[in-house]
Design a protein around this motif. Structure first.
Motif, PDB file in Angstrom:
ATOM      1  N   ARG A  23       0.768  -1.024   0.014  1.00 50.35           N
ATOM      2  CA  ARG A  23       0.108  -0.108   0.157  1.00 50.35           C
ATOM      3  C   ARG A  23       0.940   1.344   0.080  1.00 50.35           C
ATOM      4  NH1 ARG A  23      -6.049   0.302   2.805  1.00 50.35           N
ATOM      5  NH2 ARG A  23      -7.057  -0.676   1.057  1.00 50.35           N
ATOM      6  N   GLY A  24       0.687   2.226  -0.998  1.00 51.47           N
ATOM      7  CA  GLY A  24       1.401   3.374  -0.983  1.00 51.47           C
ATOM      8  C   GLY A  24       2.959   3.181  -1.756  1.00 51.47           C
ATOM      9  N   ALA A  25       3.236   1.977  -2.189  1.00 51.85           N
ATOM     10  CA  ALA A  25       4.516   1.619  -2.607  1.00 51.85           C
ATOM     11  C   ALA A  25       4.552   1.306  -4.028  1.00 51.85           C
ATOM     12  CB  ALA A  25       5.230   0.687  -1.716  1.00 51.85           C
ATOM     13  N   ILE A  26       3.621   0.851  -4.752  1.00 48.06           N
ATOM     14  CA  ILE A  26       3.502   0.501  -5.882  1.00 48.06           C
ATOM     15  C   ILE A  26       3.124   1.703  -6.954  1.00 48.06           C
ATOM     16  CG2 ILE A  26       3.337  -1.944  -5.828  1.00 48.06           C
ATOM     17  CD1 ILE A  26       0.158  -1.326  -6.387  1.00 48.06           C
ATOM     18  N   ASP A  27       3.670   1.818  -8.063  1.00 47.36           N
ATOM     19  CA  ASP A  27       3.406   2.922  -8.932  1.00 47.36           C
ATOM     20  C   ASP A  27       3.225   2.665 -10.184  1.00 47.36           C
ATOM     21  OD1 ASP A  27       3.279   5.483 -10.515  1.00 47.36           O
ATOM     22  OD2 ASP A  27       4.955   6.086  -9.508  1.00 47.36           O
ATOM     23  N   LEU A  28       1.758   2.742 -10.881  1.00 46.63           N
ATOM     24  CA  LEU A  28       1.529   2.384 -12.323  1.00 46.63           C
ATOM     25  C   LEU A  28       2.532   3.042 -13.228  1.00 46.63           C
ATOM     26  CD1 LEU A  28      -0.564   0.802 -14.087  1.00 46.63           C
ATOM     27  CD2 LEU A  28      -1.685   2.940 -14.340  1.00 46.63           C
ATOM     28  N   ASP A  29       3.000   4.377 -12.997  1.00 45.11           N
ATOM     29  CA  ASP A  29       3.918   4.783 -13.989  1.00 45.11           C
ATOM     30  C   ASP A  29       5.446   4.499 -13.811  1.00 45.11           C
ATOM     31  OD1 ASP A  29       1.627   5.923 -15.266  1.00 45.11           O
ATOM     32  OD2 ASP A  29       1.686   7.791 -13.902  1.00 45.11           O
ATOM     33  N   ALA A  30       5.730   3.909 -12.657  1.00 43.04           N
ATOM     34  CA  ALA A  30       7.188   3.429 -12.572  1.00 43.04           C
ATOM     35  C   ALA A  30       7.317   2.079 -13.275  1.00 43.04           C
ATOM     36  CB  ALA A  30       7.436   3.152 -11.096  1.00 43.04           C
ATOM     37  N   SER A  31       8.691   1.822 -13.510  1.00 43.45           N
ATOM     38  CA  SER A  31       8.895   0.634 -14.054  1.00 43.45           C
ATOM     39  C   SER A  31       8.713  -0.527 -13.457  1.00 43.45           C
ATOM     40  CB  SER A  31      10.383   0.845 -14.866  1.00 43.45           C
ATOM     41  OG  SER A  31      11.316   0.513 -13.468  1.00 43.45           O
ATOM     42  N   PRO A  32       8.183  -1.639 -14.187  1.00 47.07           N
ATOM     43  CA  PRO A  32       8.342  -2.971 -13.632  1.00 47.07           C
ATOM     44  C   PRO A  32       9.534  -3.134 -12.568  1.00 47.07           C
ATOM     45  CG  PRO A  32       7.645  -3.161 -15.736  1.00 47.07           C
ATOM     46  CD  PRO A  32       8.255  -2.080 -15.762  1.00 47.07           C
ATOM     47  N   ALA A  33      10.465  -3.075 -13.068  1.00 51.50           N
ATOM     48  CA  ALA A  33      11.713  -3.171 -12.180  1.00 51.50           C
ATOM     49  C   ALA A  33      11.637  -2.470 -10.842  1.00 51.50           C
ATOM     50  CB  ALA A  33      13.023  -3.043 -12.933  1.00 51.50           C
ATOM     51  N   GLU A  34      11.239  -1.278 -10.864  1.00 55.02           N
ATOM     52  CA  GLU A  34      11.336  -0.346  -9.858  1.00 55.02           C
ATOM     53  C   GLU A  34      10.067  -0.715  -8.778  1.00 55.02           C
ATOM     54  OE1 GLU A  34      10.730   4.349  -9.947  1.00 55.02           O
ATOM     55  OE2 GLU A  34      11.516   3.839 -11.835  1.00 55.02           O
ATOM     56  N   ASN A  35       9.207  -1.448  -9.372  1.00 55.51           N
ATOM     57  CA  ASN A  35       7.921  -1.758  -8.616  1.00 55.51           C
ATOM     58  C   ASN A  35       8.371  -3.083  -7.873  1.00 55.51           C
ATOM     59  OD1 ASN A  35       5.331  -0.155  -8.690  1.00 55.51           O
ATOM     60  ND2 ASN A  35       5.594  -0.315 -10.633  1.00 55.51           N
ATOM     61  N   LEU A  36       9.113  -4.072  -8.548  1.00 55.20           N
ATOM     62  CA  LEU A  36       9.425  -5.153  -8.243  1.00 55.20           C
ATOM     63  C   LEU A  36      10.447  -4.991  -7.068  1.00 55.20           C
ATOM     64  CD1 LEU A  36       9.448  -7.268 -11.722  1.00 55.20           C
ATOM     65  CD2 LEU A  36       7.985  -7.768  -9.285  1.00 55.20           C
ATOM     66  N   HIS A  37      11.488  -4.120  -7.250  1.00 55.67           N
ATOM     67  CA  HIS A  37      12.513  -3.922  -5.999  1.00 55.67           C
ATOM     68  C   HIS A  37      11.963  -3.310  -5.005  1.00 55.67           C
ATOM     69  CE1 HIS A  37      16.037  -5.292  -8.259  1.00 55.67           C
ATOM     70  NE2 HIS A  37      15.809  -4.981  -9.349  1.00 55.67           N
ATOM     71  N   ARG A  38      11.041  -2.434  -5.024  1.00 56.14           N
ATOM     72  CA  ARG A  38      10.322  -1.962  -3.936  1.00 56.14           C
ATOM     73  C   ARG A  38       9.542  -2.789  -3.225  1.00 56.14           C
ATOM     74  NH1 ARG A  38       6.976   3.509  -6.058  1.00 56.14           N
ATOM     75  NH2 ARG A  38       8.695   4.202  -7.191  1.00 56.14           N
ATOM     76  N   LEU A  39       8.894  -3.915  -4.144  1.00 54.28           N
ATOM     77  CA  LEU A  39       7.947  -4.775  -3.306  1.00 54.28           C
ATOM     78  C   LEU A  39       8.995  -6.013  -2.577  1.00 54.28           C
ATOM     79  CD1 LEU A  39       5.117  -5.882  -2.904  1.00 54.28           C
ATOM     80  CD2 LEU A  39       5.531  -7.203  -4.772  1.00 54.28           C
ATOM     81  N   ALA A  40       9.917  -6.365  -3.180  1.00 53.51           N
ATOM     82  CA  ALA A  40      10.886  -7.170  -2.775  1.00 53.51           C
ATOM     83  C   ALA A  40      11.591  -6.685  -1.310  1.00 53.51           C
ATOM     84  CB  ALA A  40      12.128  -7.591  -3.642  1.00 53.51           C
ATOM     85  N   GLU A  41      11.875  -5.198  -1.276  1.00 61.28           N
ATOM     86  CA  GLU A  41      12.372  -4.896  -0.052  1.00 61.28           C
ATOM     87  C   GLU A  41      11.351  -4.922   1.058  1.00 61.28           C
ATOM     88  OE1 GLU A  41      14.551  -1.009  -0.997  1.00 61.28           O
ATOM     89  OE2 GLU A  41      14.016  -0.737   1.346  1.00 61.28           O
ATOM     90  N   LEU A  42      10.184  -4.584   0.593  1.00 62.75           N
ATOM     91  CA  LEU A  42       8.851  -4.370   1.801  1.00 62.75           C
ATOM     92  C   LEU A  42       8.660  -5.888   2.082  1.00 62.75           C
ATOM     93  CD1 LEU A  42       6.776  -1.841   0.062  1.00 62.75           C
ATOM     94  CD2 LEU A  42       7.746  -1.692   2.276  1.00 62.75           C
TER      95      LEU A  42
END
Ligand code: VTB
Ligand code: MG
Ligand code: MG
Length: 328
Positions: free
Chosen positions: A136-155
């Motif tokens: 929640r609050g960490a994914i972003d449709l406008d960011a790249s898949p890589a960015e979203n995946l790295h953020r999610l992995a960290e969380l």
């Protein structure tokens, strides 16, 4: 609506998705998606008649002139003067092909909320991203898949390689799929059913962490309704391939910016009740199983207000419920 009404309605809603699931499950594997859909639609339409609501379909089977039942604007329920006024988003059979070919992930779906809580989404495509509660609050449709995946992995405290993304197997997703592969994340490609995928991201036992890709806009609203209850997050943006689609969106969405990023709140908000019943086995629910004299269904029933998520395993007795038989 009093809280008691709200709670009872959630359970009643499951009876409606059960009816649609049982009817369409009988057609599993017949190879006729239209027939499967008709079975679900007419069973759902009939089951609504017993519900104590003053319902209006806002996400449904299509415009009035193209859908005979459960069309947008159709009024459903008992509609007694004191029954609560509710908007309804539904897909009697999400994944008609999945059912028609006996593949995993077909669901009967309904979401209900007070008037004005669902986006009046046109039946066009929507780009989506969805992930579970930690995102929640960490994914972003406008960011790249890589960015979203790295953020999610960290969380999630895992390596990117240990995440699983679910995405519709379509040529239009070639680039996104390549980008996900580059990160090393695992992928589950599905033939249909991105509502199932979105819900799966919120269920720890599904093995699915994130969903990407372009699917139906009405399905985006339904997924958002489910995720408001489950605590995950989804974002969307309408995709226009033809001018006619833009005109249609403008007509039904009024003053809204049709190109804007749609937050989960934009897609669905308020006190939502949601029910889903598995038609074929999926990543979150088992499909309908028939046995002598009856069948078993698995449903998910939830409310955004309380956050309670119930899975309901129900045994149906055809002798006492002839409406569920081939003859009924
Ligand atoms: C999407 C997706 C659905 O159909 O609507 C998809 O959201 C349509 O995409 O879950 P295509 O036109 O590429 O088939 C489903 O997969 C099934 O309704
Ligand atoms: Mg449908
Ligand atoms: Mg659908």
């Amino acid at each position: 609506m009093t809280p008691v009404d709200d709670r009872n309605l959630a359970l009643e809603l499951a009876r409606v998705t059960e009816a649609a699931a049982i009817a369409s499950a009988r057609s599993m594997g017949q190879g006729d998606p239209t027939y499967s859909d008709q079975m679900a639609v007419s069973a759902m339409r009939a089951a609504f008649d017993a519900m104590h609501i003053n319902g209006t379909v806002v996400i449904g089977e299509g415009e009035r002139d193209e859908a005979p039942m459960l069309y947008i604007g159709e009024e459903v329920g008992c509609r007694a003067p004191h029954d609560p006024k509710m908007d309804i988003a539904l897909d009697p059979l999400e994944g008609t092909n999945l059912c028609a070919y006996g593949r995993p992930g077909a669901l009967a779906l309904i979401a209900m909320a007070p008037q004005g809580c669902f986006l009046n989404a046109p039946d066009i495509y929507m780009k989506k991203i969805a992930a579970g509660p930690v995102a929640r609050g960490a994914i972003d449709l406008d960011a790249s898949p890589a960015e979203n995946l790295h953020r999610l992995a960290e969380l999630k405290g895992v390596r990117v390689e240990e995440l699983t993304a679910m995405i519709l197997d379509r040529p239009r997703h070639e680039e996104v799929i390549a980008a996900i592969r580059k990160t090393g994340a695992r992928i589950r490609l599905i033939e249909d059913g991105d509502v199932d995928a979105a819900i799966a991201t919120c269920r720890p036992d599904s093995g699915i962490d994130i969903m990407f890709g372009i699917g139906g806009a009405p399905e985006g609203v339904l997924a958002a309704a489910a995720m408001q209850c489950l605590g995950g997050e989804i974002q969307g943006r309408l995709m226009f391939y033809k001018d006619e689609e833009r005109q249609r969106a403008r007509r039904i969405m009024g003053d809204r910016d049709i190109e804007a990023l749609l937050t989960m709140h934009d897609l669905a908000h308020g006190e939502i009740v949601f029910a889903a019943t598995g038609v074929t086995n999926g990543s979150i629910l088992k499909g309908v199983r028939f046995f002598a004299g009856g069948c078993e269904t698995h449903s998910l029933v939830m409310r955004s207000k309380s956050g309670t998520v119930r899975t309901i395993e129900a045994m149906h007795d055809f002798e006492r419920k002839p409406a569920y038989t081939l003859e009924g």
